[in-house]
Design a protein around this motif. Structure first.
Motif, PDB file in Angstrom:
ATOM      1  N   VAL A   1     -19.172 -13.088  10.251  1.00 59.80           N
ATOM      2  CA  VAL A   1     -18.347 -12.751   9.164  1.00 59.80           C
ATOM      3  C   VAL A   1     -19.068 -12.212   7.747  1.00 59.80           C
ATOM      4  O   VAL A   1     -18.925 -11.269   7.062  1.00 59.80           O
ATOM      5  CB  VAL A   1     -17.368 -13.668   8.605  1.00 59.80           C
ATOM      6  N   VAL A   2     -20.102 -12.825   7.760  1.00 54.77           N
ATOM      7  CA  VAL A   2     -21.366 -12.507   6.614  1.00 54.77           C
ATOM      8  C   VAL A   2     -22.045 -11.204   6.757  1.00 54.77           C
ATOM      9  O   VAL A   2     -21.996 -10.302   5.982  1.00 54.77           O
ATOM     10  CB  VAL A   2     -22.321 -13.746   6.242  1.00 54.77           C
ATOM     11  N   VAL A   3     -22.270 -10.889   8.163  1.00 58.68           N
ATOM     12  CA  VAL A   3     -22.776  -9.543   8.380  1.00 58.68           C
ATOM     13  C   VAL A   3     -21.812  -8.466   8.314  1.00 58.68           C
ATOM     14  O   VAL A   3     -22.247  -7.428   7.719  1.00 58.68           O
ATOM     15  CB  VAL A   3     -23.376  -9.681   9.924  1.00 58.68           C
ATOM     16  N   THR A   4     -20.644  -8.511   8.769  1.00 54.15           N
ATOM     17  CA  THR A   4     -19.665  -7.696   8.577  1.00 54.15           C
ATOM     18  C   THR A   4     -19.535  -7.311   7.129  1.00 54.15           C
ATOM     19  O   THR A   4     -19.190  -6.231   6.806  1.00 54.15           O
ATOM     20  CB  THR A   4     -18.294  -7.883   9.347  1.00 54.15           C
ATOM     21  N   SER A   5     -19.412  -8.297   6.470  1.00 53.54           N
ATOM     22  CA  SER A   5     -19.079  -8.262   4.937  1.00 53.54           C
ATOM     23  C   SER A   5     -20.353  -7.563   4.156  1.00 53.54           C
ATOM     24  O   SER A   5     -20.198  -6.908   3.038  1.00 53.54           O
ATOM     25  CB  SER A   5     -18.723  -9.666   4.251  1.00 53.54           C
ATOM     26  N   ALA A   6     -21.449  -7.602   4.786  1.00 50.93           N
ATOM     27  CA  ALA A   6     -22.517  -7.041   4.232  1.00 50.93           C
ATOM     28  C   ALA A   6     -22.869  -5.809   4.656  1.00 50.93           C
ATOM     29  O   ALA A   6     -23.620  -5.105   3.899  1.00 50.93           O
ATOM     30  CB  ALA A   6     -23.929  -8.010   4.462  1.00 50.93           C
ATOM     31  N   LEU A   7     -21.980  -5.170   5.274  1.00 47.40           N
ATOM     32  CA  LEU A   7     -22.145  -3.775   5.650  1.00 47.40           C
ATOM     33  C   LEU A   7     -22.067  -2.608   4.436  1.00 47.40           C
ATOM     34  O   LEU A   7     -21.128  -3.149   3.523  1.00 47.40           O
ATOM     35  CB  LEU A   7     -21.036  -3.442   6.829  1.00 47.40           C
ATOM     36  N   PRO A   8     -22.445  -1.676   4.316  1.00 48.18           N
ATOM     37  CA  PRO A   8     -22.191  -0.536   3.181  1.00 48.18           C
ATOM     38  C   PRO A   8     -21.042  -0.278   3.169  1.00 48.18           C
ATOM     39  O   PRO A   8     -20.181  -0.076   3.991  1.00 48.18           O
ATOM     40  CB  PRO A   8     -23.474   0.285   3.414  1.00 48.18           C
ATOM     41  N   ALA A   9     -20.790   0.551   1.989  1.00 50.41           N
ATOM     42  CA  ALA A   9     -19.534   1.188   1.820  1.00 50.41           C
ATOM     43  C   ALA A   9     -19.193   2.360   2.858  1.00 50.41           C
ATOM     44  O   ALA A   9     -20.260   2.834   3.311  1.00 50.41           O
ATOM     45  CB  ALA A   9     -19.325   2.009   0.477  1.00 50.41           C
ATOM     46  N   ALA A  10     -18.059   2.416   3.397  1.00 53.58           N
ATOM     47  CA  ALA A  10     -17.972   3.228   4.541  1.00 53.58           C
ATOM     48  C   ALA A  10     -17.815   4.882   3.983  1.00 53.58           C
ATOM     49  O   ALA A  10     -17.555   5.090   2.797  1.00 53.58           O
ATOM     50  CB  ALA A  10     -16.718   3.242   5.431  1.00 53.58           C
ATOM     51  N   GLN A  11     -18.548   5.845   4.889  1.00 55.16           N
ATOM     52  CA  GLN A  11     -18.649   7.164   4.618  1.00 55.16           C
ATOM     53  C   GLN A  11     -17.248   8.003   4.419  1.00 55.16           C
ATOM     54  O   GLN A  11     -17.206   8.766   3.677  1.00 55.16           O
ATOM     55  CB  GLN A  11     -19.443   7.850   5.783  1.00 55.16           C
ATOM     56  N   ASN A  12     -16.259   7.417   4.923  1.00 55.42           N
ATOM     57  CA  ASN A  12     -14.724   8.058   4.949  1.00 55.42           C
ATOM     58  C   ASN A  12     -14.130   7.989   3.344  1.00 55.42           C
ATOM     59  O   ASN A  12     -13.559   8.592   3.107  1.00 55.42           O
ATOM     60  CB  ASN A  12     -13.954   7.571   6.164  1.00 55.42           C
ATOM     61  N   LEU A  13     -14.661   7.087   2.916  1.00 58.16           N
ATOM     62  CA  LEU A  13     -14.263   7.174   1.347  1.00 58.16           C
ATOM     63  C   LEU A  13     -14.672   8.405   0.504  1.00 58.16           C
ATOM     64  O   LEU A  13     -14.130   8.774  -0.391  1.00 58.16           O
ATOM     65  CB  LEU A  13     -15.203   5.764   0.468  1.00 58.16           C
ATOM     66  N   TYR A  14     -15.753   8.864   0.993  1.00 49.66           N
ATOM     67  CA  TYR A  14     -16.053  10.118   0.288  1.00 49.66           C
ATOM     68  C   TYR A  14     -14.988  11.207   0.559  1.00 49.66           C
ATOM     69  O   TYR A  14     -14.800  12.132  -0.197  1.00 49.66           O
ATOM     70  CB  TYR A  14     -17.590  10.493   0.616  1.00 49.66           C
ATOM     71  N   THR A  15     -14.590  11.103   2.024  1.00 45.73           N
ATOM     72  CA  THR A  15     -13.726  11.863   2.166  1.00 45.73           C
ATOM     73  C   THR A  15     -12.175  12.045   1.529  1.00 45.73           C
ATOM     74  O   THR A  15     -11.681  12.829   1.103  1.00 45.73           O
ATOM     75  CB  THR A  15     -13.051  11.866   3.814  1.00 45.73           C
ATOM     76  N   TYR A  16     -11.845  10.702   1.233  1.00 43.09           N
ATOM     77  CA  TYR A  16     -10.705  10.452   0.536  1.00 43.09           C
ATOM     78  C   TYR A  16     -10.752  10.928  -0.879  1.00 43.09           C
ATOM     79  O   TYR A  16      -9.880  11.492  -1.520  1.00 43.09           O
ATOM     80  CB  TYR A  16     -10.476   9.105   0.278  1.00 43.09           C
ATOM     81  N   ALA A  17     -11.988  10.634  -1.484  1.00 33.61           N
ATOM     82  CA  ALA A  17     -12.271  10.985  -2.731  1.00 33.61           C
ATOM     83  C   ALA A  17     -12.457  12.629  -2.865  1.00 33.61           C
ATOM     84  O   ALA A  17     -11.884  13.336  -3.831  1.00 33.61           O
ATOM     85  CB  ALA A  17     -13.585  10.606  -3.417  1.00 33.61           C
ATOM     86  N   SER A  18     -12.800  13.362  -1.921  1.00 27.90           N
ATOM     87  CA  SER A  18     -12.879  14.797  -1.917  1.00 27.90           C
ATOM     88  C   SER A  18     -11.668  15.307  -2.038  1.00 27.90           C
ATOM     89  O   SER A  18     -11.008  16.178  -2.333  1.00 27.90           O
ATOM     90  CB  SER A  18     -13.872  15.120  -0.805  1.00 27.90           C
ATOM     91  N   THR A  19     -10.672  14.810  -0.757  1.00 29.82           N
ATOM     92  CA  THR A  19      -9.461  15.226  -0.764  1.00 29.82           C
ATOM     93  C   THR A  19      -8.611  14.991  -1.950  1.00 29.82           C
ATOM     94  O   THR A  19      -7.870  16.025  -2.249  1.00 29.82           O
ATOM     95  CB  THR A  19      -8.877  14.556   0.594  1.00 29.82           C
ATOM     96  N   TYR A  20      -8.777  14.000  -2.748  1.00 37.07           N
ATOM     97  CA  TYR A  20      -7.817  13.815  -3.813  1.00 37.07           C
ATOM     98  C   TYR A  20      -8.382  14.345  -5.051  1.00 37.07           C
ATOM     99  O   TYR A  20      -7.959  14.373  -6.482  1.00 37.07           O
ATOM    100  CB  TYR A  20      -7.378  12.467  -4.103  1.00 37.07           C
ATOM    101  N   GLY A  21      -9.873  14.798  -4.892  1.00 31.02           N
ATOM    102  CA  GLY A  21     -10.574  15.534  -6.206  1.00 31.02           C
ATOM    103  C   GLY A  21     -10.633  14.293  -7.282  1.00 31.02           C
ATOM    104  O   GLY A  21     -10.537  14.814  -8.458  1.00 31.02           O
TER     105      GLY A  21
END
Length: 306
Positions: free
Chosen positions: A257-277
């Protein structure tokens, strides 16, 4: 340690290819936009459907999921609180909250789970939680805070059913819950389309780096620093505290659980930000910096708890 470095190396190579494509202009001035739209409207919904359609939904009752959910809510809530006080706006604050707690459980989490934790299925609770709950809620908020929020009350209530990401997730859960087997003639082409999602997102991210200023500069500096601090340090710390003190997890389960929580932010978040501007610079910088910072964090967690 090998798993951590391997996972990051794969991502870095694909982003580097995207950067070169953008630098040379091989995909034209609209290359990033086309890849982003392809990922958001077609490939990502297909990937979410195929992933969830074959998932074991019993993981939603696991203690691992509770730790993930609570740690995500804690760090996202912290960013939202600051965003409200600072007046960063609904859309921008939503993107920042996602960057604070939405981990890269797919293209980075899976290889790290294989090489570090020894079992790829250990990221399933995180993946399910993010795809089934966090993603539909977040994109609905983004819809309602932007152009999608205009119209009648009925139209607002139906917002989740008009979003391709939410539709892909919900359809996959419905298939998994029903126990039905999707015919290969249907699943195979959907799987093939879904396989484009991660490369498209990473390539678009790489293209987006061309001509961009260095991270941690300008108006987004404070939101980025806050999101990175919450993601790289806050979330794994909260997960460790909850897992050990509240749920009594020890040994391999605590490491998971600690390793999975320490993973960085997902790249698809950039897709959401770009899609909604909205919050594009925030998402880009937070993903990039959290990915770099998470390397020593993950290595340290594996060394201490492994």
């Amino acid at each position: 340690m090998q798993g951590v470095l391997t996972g990051f190396a794969v991502i870095a190579v694909v982003i580097g290819v995207g950067y070169v494509l953008g630098l040379r202009g091989h995909l034209g001035p609209q290359g990033r936009e086309v890849l982003t739209k392809l990922a958001f409207h077609v490939a990502s919904p297909a990937l979410l459907f195929t992933t969830l359609a074959g998932a074991d939904l019993s993981v939603v009752f696991s203690s691992r999921l509770l730790v993930t959910a609570l740690s995500t809510v804690a760090v996202a809530g912290a960013f939202v609180a600051v965003g409200v006080v600072r007046g960063w706006g609904v859309g921008r604050t939503t993107i920042g909250a996602l960057c604070s707690g939405y981990v890269n459980s797919g293209n980075l989490g899976i290889p790290i789970a294989v090489y570090v934790l020894g079992d790829a299925s250990l990221v399933a609770p995180v993946l399910l939680f993010q795809l089934v709950l966090v993603t539909p809620v977040a994109v609905t908020i983004l819809d309602l805070s932007g152009g999608g929020g205009k119209g009648s009350l009925w139209r607002r209530l139906l917002t989740p059913l008009r979003n391709p990401i939410a539709l892909g997730s919900l359809a996959g859960v419905a298939v998994a819950a029903s126990g039905l087997r999707v015919p290969d003639a249907v699943m195979d082409p959907v799987t093939l389309i879904g396989n484009m999602s991660v490369p498209a997102v990473l390539l678009a991210f790489g293209i987006g780096l061309c001509g961009s200023t260095m991270p941690l500069r300008g108006a987004e500096r404070r939101p980025v620093l806050l999101a990175v601090a919450l993601k790289a340090v806050g979330q794994p710390a909260v997960a460790w505290a909850l897992a050990s003190a509240v749920f009594g997890l020890r040994g391999a389960q605590l490491l998971d659980v600690v390793v999975t929580s320490a993973l960085p932010a997902a790249q698809n978040l950039y897709t959401y930000a770009s899609t909604y501007g909205v919050g594009e610079r925030l998402a880009r910088d937070a993903i990039l910096v959290s990915t770099v910072v998470s390397v020593p964090v993950l290595v340290g967690v594996a060394a201490v708890l492994g």
